[in-house]
Scaffold this active site. Sequence first.
Site, PDB file in Angstrom:
ATOM      1  CG  HIS A 128      12.179  24.738  39.215  1.00 49.55           C
ATOM      2  ND1 HIS A 128      11.096  25.335  39.272  1.00 49.55           N
ATOM      3  CD2 HIS A 128      11.983  24.391  39.947  1.00 49.55           C
ATOM      4  CE1 HIS A 128      10.917  24.910  40.443  1.00 49.55           C
ATOM      5  NE2 HIS A 128      10.874  24.694  40.969  1.00 49.55           N
TER       6      HIS A 128
ATOM      7  CG  HIS B 288      10.838  20.861  41.419  1.00 46.63           C
ATOM      8  ND1 HIS B 288      11.579  21.595  42.590  1.00 46.63           N
ATOM      9  CD2 HIS B 288      11.509  19.676  41.149  1.00 46.63           C
ATOM     10  CE1 HIS B 288      12.238  20.970  42.936  1.00 46.63           C
ATOM     11  NE2 HIS B 288      12.504  20.010  42.366  1.00 46.63           N
TER      12      HIS B 288
ATOM     13  CG  ASP C 201       5.442  22.029  42.666  1.00 49.51           C
ATOM     14  OD1 ASP C 201       6.691  22.054  42.304  1.00 49.51           O
ATOM     15  OD2 ASP C 201       5.861  23.672  43.359  1.00 49.51           O
ATOM     16  CG  HIS C 202       7.385  25.155  39.478  1.00 54.21           C
ATOM     17  ND1 HIS C 202       7.509  26.391  39.902  1.00 54.21           N
ATOM     18  CD2 HIS C 202       7.109  24.339  40.923  1.00 54.21           C
ATOM     19  CE1 HIS C 202       7.469  26.890  41.483  1.00 54.21           C
ATOM     20  NE2 HIS C 202       7.543  25.766  41.738  1.00 54.21           N
TER      21      HIS C 202
ATOM     22  CG  HIS D 263      14.393  24.689  43.644  1.00 53.20           C
ATOM     23  ND1 HIS D 263      14.069  24.543  45.135  1.00 53.20           N
ATOM     24  CD2 HIS D 263      13.290  24.471  42.968  1.00 53.20           C
ATOM     25  CE1 HIS D 263      13.230  24.070  44.812  1.00 53.20           C
ATOM     26  NE2 HIS D 263      12.725  23.899  44.118  1.00 53.20           N
TER      27      HIS D 263
ATOM     28  CG  ASP E 272      10.121  26.771  44.261  1.00 52.01           C
ATOM     29  OD1 ASP E 272       8.673  27.528  44.436  1.00 52.01           O
ATOM     30  OD2 ASP E 272      10.006  25.724  43.928  1.00 52.01           O
TER      31      ASP E 272
ATOM     32  CG  HIS F 249       5.718  27.299  46.700  1.00 57.10           C
ATOM     33  ND1 HIS F 249       4.796  26.516  46.394  1.00 57.10           N
ATOM     34  CD2 HIS F 249       7.417  27.089  46.449  1.00 57.10           C
ATOM     35  CE1 HIS F 249       5.335  25.377  46.096  1.00 57.10           C
ATOM     36  NE2 HIS F 249       6.584  25.833  45.174  1.00 57.10           N
TER      37      HIS F 249
HETATM   38 FE    FE Z   1       7.978  25.067  43.773  1.00 55.99          FE
HETATM   39 ZN    ZN Z   2      10.532  23.405  43.124  1.00 56.98          ZN
END
Ligand code: FE
Ligand code: ZN
Length: 255
Positions: free
Chosen positions: A56, A58, A60-61, A114, A133, A171
């Site tokens: 996805h 985001h 942090d990915h 999410h 996530d 995570h």
């Molecule tokens: Fe994440």
């Molecule tokens: Zn995420």
Amino acid sequence: MAADIRIVPCLSDNFGYLVHDPATGATASIDAPEAAPLIAALDKEGWKLTDILVTHHHGDHVGGIAELKAKYQCRVVAPHDANAKIADVDLRVEEGDVVKVGGLSARVLETPGHTLDHISYVFDDDRALFAADTLFSIGCGRVFEGTYPMMWESLLKLRELPDDFKLYCGHEYTASNVKFALTIEPDNAALQARAKQVEQQRAAGQPTIPVTLGEEKQANVFLRADVPSVAAAVGLAGESAADVFGEIRERKNNS
Ligand code: FE
Ligand code: ZN
């Protein structure tokens, strides 16, 4: 030949993963939270990155994609939802597509909630689920873009996978998830067992991942919104599983 899977801790609490095919030398990174730890792990193994499978959009990915692509000229596979702003994508995939990583096969499941673009990758031959996530150990992602019924459907889709599949999530949130889950199911023996195990793993500095889906189905309260005792525990006996799920998720948000 079985896949070789490495867990690569990234950023403050993200899990990066490398999935390597010994037969062909192909190596995929599941998401790319940041480049440096993934490059270090690849160097240590003597592997060359051939693919990045993105779950996805985001930050942090996807934050490490540009640097990894520049270094390895790897292929970037991402969700089909073109509204999601992911740069450098070579291939967009959707529900039911199969992505080859050398001789390995990853099946795509759409698991929105999410985010709307969120997908999960299932390596059936290797009994491995990369759920990022959507599904955490003893938890699930926050529902940012979708609705509670949508997220519940996504979790049901993952729950249908066999018990011996291993969950690799996005995570390291397991300890706080356990603490919260015990507020709803203090007497769940599987959850109590997982709590003990997680305490030992964290004390030893080990990741709490992977974990089997069979264990998660017993211990993860977010997968148990259709269990009557769980509905009763949140004061929603007889209500729909999606509503019960939504209530549990709200309580977690506010915990
Ligand atoms: Fe994440
Ligand atoms: Zn995420």
